[in-house]
Design an enzyme around this catalytic site. Structure first.
Site, short mmCIF file in Angstrom:
data_model
loop_
_atom_site.label_atom_id
_atom_site.label_comp_id
_atom_site.label_asym_id
_atom_site.label_seq_id
_atom_site.Cartn_x
_atom_site.Cartn_y
_atom_site.Cartn_z
N HIS A 7 0.84 -1.22 0.00
CA HIS A 7 0.00 0.00 0.00
C HIS A 7 0.86 1.26 0.00
CE1 HIS A 7 -3.72 2.12 2.07
NE2 HIS A 7 -3.35 2.73 0.95
N HIS A 24 1.27 5.08 -2.20
CA HIS A 24 0.64 5.98 -3.18
C HIS A 24 1.69 6.97 -3.70
CE1 HIS A 24 -3.38 4.61 -2.19
NE2 HIS A 24 -3.25 4.95 -0.93
N ARG A 36 -2.12 8.70 -6.01
CA ARG A 36 -2.49 9.31 -4.73
C ARG A 36 -3.99 9.16 -4.50
NH1 ARG A 36 -0.27 15.20 -2.89
NH2 ARG A 36 -0.99 15.09 -0.73
N ALA A 37 -4.36 8.55 -3.38
CA ALA A 37 -5.76 8.18 -3.16
C ALA A 37 -6.65 9.42 -3.03
CB ALA A 37 -5.89 7.30 -1.93
N SER A 38 -6.20 10.40 -2.26
CA SER A 38 -7.08 11.55 -2.03
C SER A 38 -7.25 12.39 -3.29
CB SER A 38 -6.51 12.42 -0.89
OG SER A 38 -5.26 12.97 -1.26
N HIS A 85 -10.66 1.36 -1.47
CA HIS A 85 -10.04 2.61 -0.98
C HIS A 85 -10.82 3.81 -1.50
CE1 HIS A 85 -7.09 5.38 0.48
NE2 HIS A 85 -6.15 4.50 0.65
N HIS A 104 -5.79 0.26 5.89
CA HIS A 104 -5.81 0.90 7.21
C HIS A 104 -6.23 -0.10 8.28
CE1 HIS A 104 -7.21 3.69 3.94
NE2 HIS A 104 -6.01 4.14 4.17
N GLU A 117 1.48 2.64 3.75
CA GLU A 117 0.88 3.79 3.08
C GLU A 117 1.83 4.98 3.07
OE1 GLU A 117 -3.06 4.86 4.41
OE2 GLU A 117 -3.54 5.82 2.51
N ARG A 169 2.68 11.79 8.32
CA ARG A 169 4.07 11.85 7.90
C ARG A 169 5.03 12.19 9.03
NH1 ARG A 169 3.59 14.47 1.84
NH2 ARG A 169 1.72 13.30 1.30
#
Lengths: 341, 341
Positions: free
Chosen positions: A6, A8, A71-73, A178, A223, A284, A290
């Site tokens: 996982h 991104h 990138r998921a978001s 996701h 997650h 992730e 971060r």
């Protein structure tokens, strides 16, 4: 070998974000959308964005290979129509593909799909086919809520989604469930919407016969499975209450949890509750969290430390780090074998 | 003494459900809604519904006192308009009040509010006043999503909710943040919607200055805090990332988690992660999960067993069982003192 299932591409060159801004601004403005060819990112830029970030941290942490998706978001399927999502997905997937070509020993791509609210998921198949057949993607990210927090798509057990599942089974490719950014002010994207989606998706699996229809379909719940492992007794009890088979029979043959849980007690619970064959190493990284944890002096998302510190048999740890991922992602395994790994 | 802060009247006599059905059927039909006086439930019926159920189990499990509120999934604030919710809340609250009068040593009431989607929460104040002043309620259940799974109400930090908070602070009464049934097919009510709401509410507290505006306001997040304790590192890291104060300073002075977590590993995690002063004993009995766990031979919701088996100092266990509840619910403490307890 340690495989992170996982990751991104959260560190793409700024030009990507600028192109996306032009695309979004063009929606409904009468101006033409930018063409894909107007985005120009050189290999050196890609290399730098990876070497300074994900690859640096992978080396520091001893992670050998990352399954790498857009990138998921930023997927933001709620923006615009299918054409908007389709152009955007194509660009993002191509970048992850290029990263995997530049760093074939460290990154293997997973695709975002060009989902769009209210649009038949079958429209995503051409992008999926390209990503698997031409780009060597080993997985896809499937967004159960393309609306971005309004949750008006049918549940994952609905036939609405079956065209995607048929293709995933044909390719023997798993889906990570996701969501993307939340445009609902009730839900903070990474602090609520992501975890809620994981819990929601898991419960949709518990209440449905989806995996009877698709015994070979595999979902990865990211997650750490949202709230599911923490409430495992509740889910076992609800399955019993609803007259469903035990979770081990009905859900765990097809669903897997990653280790994106950013503290030792959470990882310890995951290991204690979920069968080891259902746990996949992941961080992730570089993602939602971060910073450095002042309680440990290490990055919150340095999940390898928690797994190394957990009370786990070494053979089980190898499953979590490598062999489970090779089993759940057969195309990753094939690629590693071709590399002699 | 053992105080259960989270019990619902899920075993009310059938006449209640029948009255509600008539009320719901009348909406938009042109027929008049049933009057409250058309519902007749005698004290003997109430006694029986409690003695055979909650009180029997409390005695078996050694629980002395339960904070008792109307059945959460039946609140269904999304049905009808404010008048519908107002009549329904009045009836349900009166029944819990009567139970507490019939069993003053074992039940103390908490109120549901007559919320209705899109309606100013200030409209709930008269029912709240009545429940506290006349019925002796020690808490309220506040539904952060009166739509029943569409999540279109403002977040809990929005001034929309402030009239309620002002009254709660005035009365020194905490709110349990508890949704009702989901009418969104994506969310299973007790397997997804409840837990998602807990996680969502907690993150709304993390991102906001609500408790700066209301330093004396107290929220109880049920179901063990949803996903929050399992992902405590994520929440600590997100608070840090967002430039918010540490959770201990910013959120934990005002939020509390109950112990409705239905297996030993989950309770062990809760105890390990959350400061003991923020944990309140609860079972939600008789609630969502009524069966016997084949792995233990005991009811899933017999949460006292998990707490007794947890590695906790006896003084801390007393906090969880009694003294925290007396502190968080001062009107409960006052009532117990009047009873000489």
């Amino acid at each position: 070998m340690i495989i992170d299932v996982h990751g991104h591409y959260t560190t793409a060159p700024k030009a990507l974000e600028q192109w996306r801004k032009r695309q979004v601004d063009a929606i409904g403005s009468g101006a033409p959308a930018p063409r894909a060819s107007e985005l120009s990112i050189g290999d050196d830029e890609l290399r730098e964005s990876i070497e300074r970030n994900q690859l640096r941290l992978m080396r520091e942490r001893g992670i050998d290979m990352t399954i790498f998706s857009p990138r998921a978001s930023f997927m933001a399927h709620h923006i615009g129509d299918f054409e908007v999502s389709n152009s955007w997905a194509a660009i993002c997937n191509e970048l992850c593909h290029r990263v995997s070509r530049l760093f074939p020993d460290h990154f293997v791509p997973a695709a975002m799909l060009p989902q769009s609210p209210g649009v038949d998921p079958a429209t995503c198949i051409p992008e999926l086919v390209k990503c698997v057949e031409e780009y060597g993607n080993v997985a896809v990210n499937l967004n159960p809520d393309p609306s971005g927090g309004h949750w008006n798509a049918p549940p994952l057990w609905d036939r609405h989604w079956y065209p995607i599942y048929e293709k995933l089974v044909e390719y023997d490719v798993p889906a990570m469930i996701h969501v993307s950014t939340s445009c609902n002010p009730a839900f903070h994207t990474t602090g609520a919407h992501y975890l809620n989606a994981d819990t929601t998706a898991f419960m949709q699996c518990v209440t449905s016969d989806l995996f009877r229809d698709f015994p070979a379909l595999r979902f990865v719940i990211p997650h750490g499975g949202g709230a599911a492992p923490y409430h495992w007794g509740r889910f076992r009890g609800l399955a019993q209450e609803l007259g469903r088979p035990p979770l081990a029979e009905q859900v765990l043959r097809n669903t897997f949890f990653d280790t994106c849980v950013y503290h030792q007690p959470g990882i310890d619970l995951l290991m204690r509750v979920i069968p080891v064959d259902n746990i996949l190493f992941a961080s992730e990284m570089i993602g939602a969290v971060r910073g450095i944890d002042p309680e440990t002096g290490h990055h919150y998302d340095d999940t390898r430390r928690y797994i190394d510190a957990a009370n786990v048999d070494p053979a089980d740890r190898r499953k979590i780090y490598e062999s489970n991922a090779r089993r759940v992602y057969p195309r990753l395994d094939a690629r590693l074998r071709r590399q002699g790994r």
